[in-house]
Design a protein around this motif. Structure first.
Motif, PDB file in Angstrom:
ATOM      1  N   LYS A 106       0.924  -1.261  -0.023  1.00  0.00           N
ATOM      2  CA  LYS A 106       0.067   0.115  -0.048  1.00  0.00           C
ATOM      3  C   LYS A 106       0.566   1.333  -0.080  1.00  0.00           C
ATOM      4  N   GLU A 107       2.154   1.099   0.358  1.00  0.00           N
ATOM      5  CA  GLU A 107       3.056   2.299   0.489  1.00  0.00           C
ATOM      6  C   GLU A 107       3.929   2.195  -0.788  1.00  0.00           C
ATOM      7  N   THR A 108       4.502   1.000  -1.054  1.00  0.00           N
ATOM      8  CA  THR A 108       5.320   0.902  -2.144  1.00  0.00           C
ATOM      9  C   THR A 108       4.834   1.390  -3.507  1.00  0.00           C
ATOM     10  N   ASP A 109       3.563   0.934  -3.817  1.00  0.00           N
ATOM     11  CA  ASP A 109       2.941   1.097  -4.960  1.00  0.00           C
ATOM     12  C   ASP A 109       1.893   2.287  -5.004  1.00  0.00           C
ATOM     13  N   GLN A 110       1.874   3.090  -4.077  1.00  0.00           N
ATOM     14  CA  GLN A 110       0.801   4.323  -4.114  1.00  0.00           C
ATOM     15  C   GLN A 110       0.714   5.109  -5.218  1.00  0.00           C
ATOM     16  N   ASP A 111      -0.467   5.292  -5.514  1.00  0.00           N
ATOM     17  CA  ASP A 111      -0.910   6.190  -6.652  1.00  0.00           C
ATOM     18  C   ASP A 111      -0.199   7.799  -6.533  1.00  0.00           C
ATOM     19  N   PRO A 112       0.790   8.225  -6.930  1.00  0.00           N
ATOM     20  CA  PRO A 112       1.472   9.540  -6.878  1.00  0.00           C
ATOM     21  C   PRO A 112       0.556  10.600  -6.951  1.00  0.00           C
ATOM     22  N   ASP A 113      -0.858  10.183  -7.521  1.00  0.00           N
ATOM     23  CA  ASP A 113      -1.963  11.599  -7.727  1.00  0.00           C
ATOM     24  C   ASP A 113      -3.023  11.165  -6.463  1.00  0.00           C
ATOM     25  N   ASN A 114      -2.912  10.164  -5.910  1.00  0.00           N
ATOM     26  CA  ASN A 114      -4.044   9.839  -5.188  1.00  0.00           C
ATOM     27  C   ASN A 114      -3.425   8.892  -3.944  1.00  0.00           C
ATOM     28  N   SER A 115      -3.229   9.331  -2.790  1.00  0.00           N
ATOM     29  CA  SER A 115      -2.419   8.689  -1.649  1.00  0.00           C
ATOM     30  C   SER A 115      -3.595   7.466  -1.181  1.00  0.00           C
ATOM     31  N   GLU A 116      -4.783   7.462  -1.616  1.00  0.00           N
ATOM     32  CA  GLU A 116      -5.606   6.667  -1.195  1.00  0.00           C
ATOM     33  C   GLU A 116      -5.725   5.245  -1.693  1.00  0.00           C
ATOM     34  N   ASN A 117      -4.979   5.245  -3.094  1.00  0.00           N
ATOM     35  CA  ASN A 117      -5.029   4.203  -4.077  1.00  0.00           C
ATOM     36  C   ASN A 117      -3.696   3.809  -4.282  1.00  0.00           C
ATOM     37  N   VAL A 118      -3.590   2.536  -4.929  1.00  0.00           N
ATOM     38  CA  VAL A 118      -2.404   1.966  -5.388  1.00  0.00           C
ATOM     39  C   VAL A 118      -2.504   1.658  -6.873  1.00  0.00           C
ATOM     40  N   ILE A 119      -1.309   1.569  -7.581  1.00  0.00           N
ATOM     41  CA  ILE A 119      -1.331   1.225  -9.073  1.00  0.00           C
ATOM     42  C   ILE A 119      -1.035  -0.149  -9.208  1.00  0.00           C
ATOM     43  N   LEU A 120      -2.027  -0.736  -9.885  1.00  0.00           N
ATOM     44  CA  LEU A 120      -1.887  -2.248 -10.260  1.00  0.00           C
ATOM     45  C   LEU A 120      -0.709  -2.294 -11.423  1.00  0.00           C
ATOM     46  N   LEU A 121       0.022  -3.445 -11.202  1.00  0.00           N
ATOM     47  CA  LEU A 121       0.968  -3.834 -12.201  1.00  0.00           C
ATOM     48  C   LEU A 121       0.681  -3.820 -13.613  1.00  0.00           C
ATOM     49  N   TYR A 122      -0.038  -4.635 -13.759  1.00  0.00           N
ATOM     50  CA  TYR A 122      -0.444  -5.180 -15.500  1.00  0.00           C
ATOM     51  C   TYR A 122      -1.427  -4.238 -15.892  1.00  0.00           C
TER      52      TYR A 122
END
Length: 293
Positions: A106-122
């Motif tokens: 949740k921290e390593t892959d946090q969305d840089p534009d939305n701290s409540e989200n993560v970015i999914l890899l694929y």
């Protein structure tokens, strides 16, 4: 006129002129030009403080050459690989349980534009951090080096190493399964830009290099010690349960075509600063891929 007074006035005039020039030059120097790289984590140098560039998003590619990588710089081939193995295994002082991986991602892959989200890899989709789980549209913990390739399991070790664990949509993760990586196949409906066939998976262009560097990190980190399998890439697909993943030639191509970006560098820094305290050397030095393989 008193020569002493003339000399004194001349010296004062020169001093004022010099000060004016120095002030003007200093005003033209950007703030970043005076900054020095922060010291690496105490795992690399016992007396050093953790790196402070986390807020900036990434460390400079050579920030750690005089400290963390000092025993590897200048080496090639097997000597470089052996040196990097010693570095990244000895400095991995933080090791996670499988349940701890959830919060770490949740921290390593946090969305840089939305701290409540993560970015999914694929998929590349931004999704709520709290939507992790086992339902089809939840995200779960994707093992980029598939668990079955060497029987990694989920005990603390390679199966919980967050350098290769990423958030991914549950059903897309299932589509990838334990396939090797290669070009080609049919489109993955839920993940535009990804392709798959019976024995391989091709991720979207924006993360092809990320995938390659994660795989190669695992091959250097886990060499048969610590009771784990000796992980090695090869140029095959359909490796099954063997501790190998291919296709090496394609992974090398992907690493060249998709160099490390800000997101990947920041991720490496977060893992170093807050979790495992070791680094993925191929993010800091992508040219080392060709030096070893």
């Amino acid at each position: 006129m008193d020569n002493t007074r003339v000399t004194r006035r001349a010296r004062i005039a020169l001093a004022i002129a010099a000060g004016t020039v120095l002030t003007a030059v200093a005003a033209q120097i950007p703030a970043s030009a005076t900054a020095t790289p922060a010291a690496p984590h105490r795992a690399a140098v016992a007396s050093a403080a953790p790196h402070s560039s986390l807020s900036a998003g990434a460390a400079d590619d050579t920030s750690y050459d005089d400290t963390y990588y000092k025993d590897a710089v200048g080496k090639t081939g097997q000597a470089l690989k052996d040196s990097l193995h010693r570095i990244i295994s000895s400095t991995q002082t933080g090791k996670l349980t499988y349940s701890q991986v959830w919060d770490a991602l949740k921290e390593t892959d946090q969305d840089p534009d939305n701290s409540e989200n993560v970015i999914l890899l694929y998929t590349g989709r931004s999704q709520s951090k709290n939507s992790n789980g086992g339902n089809p549209d939840d995200w779960n913990r994707e093992h980029v080096w598939a668990k079955s390739h060497g029987d990694l399991g989920t005990d603390t070790g390679p199966g919980t190493d967050i350098h290769h664990l990423r958030p991914e949509d549950v059903s897309v993760n299932s589509t990838r399964g334990n396939k090797d990586f290669d070009n080609g196949g049919t489109k993955v409906g839920e993940a535009p830009g990804n392709n798959t066939d019976d024995d391989s998976f091709e991720p979207r262009d924006a993360v092809k290099g990320d995938v390659a560097r994660m795989i190669l990190y695992m091959a250097v980190r886990y060499d048969g010690g610590d009771g784990f399998a000796d992980l090695e890439p090869n140029d095959n697909v359909d490796n099954g349960s063997q501790p190998h993943i291919g296709r090496l030639s394609v992974l090398k191509q992907w690493s060249q075509e998709d160099p490390p970006d800000t997101f990947e560098k920041r991720r490496n820094q977060v893992i170093f600063d807050k979790y495992q305290h070791n680094r993925n050397p191929f993010i800091d030095h992508p040219e080392w891929v060709d030096e070893i393989w």
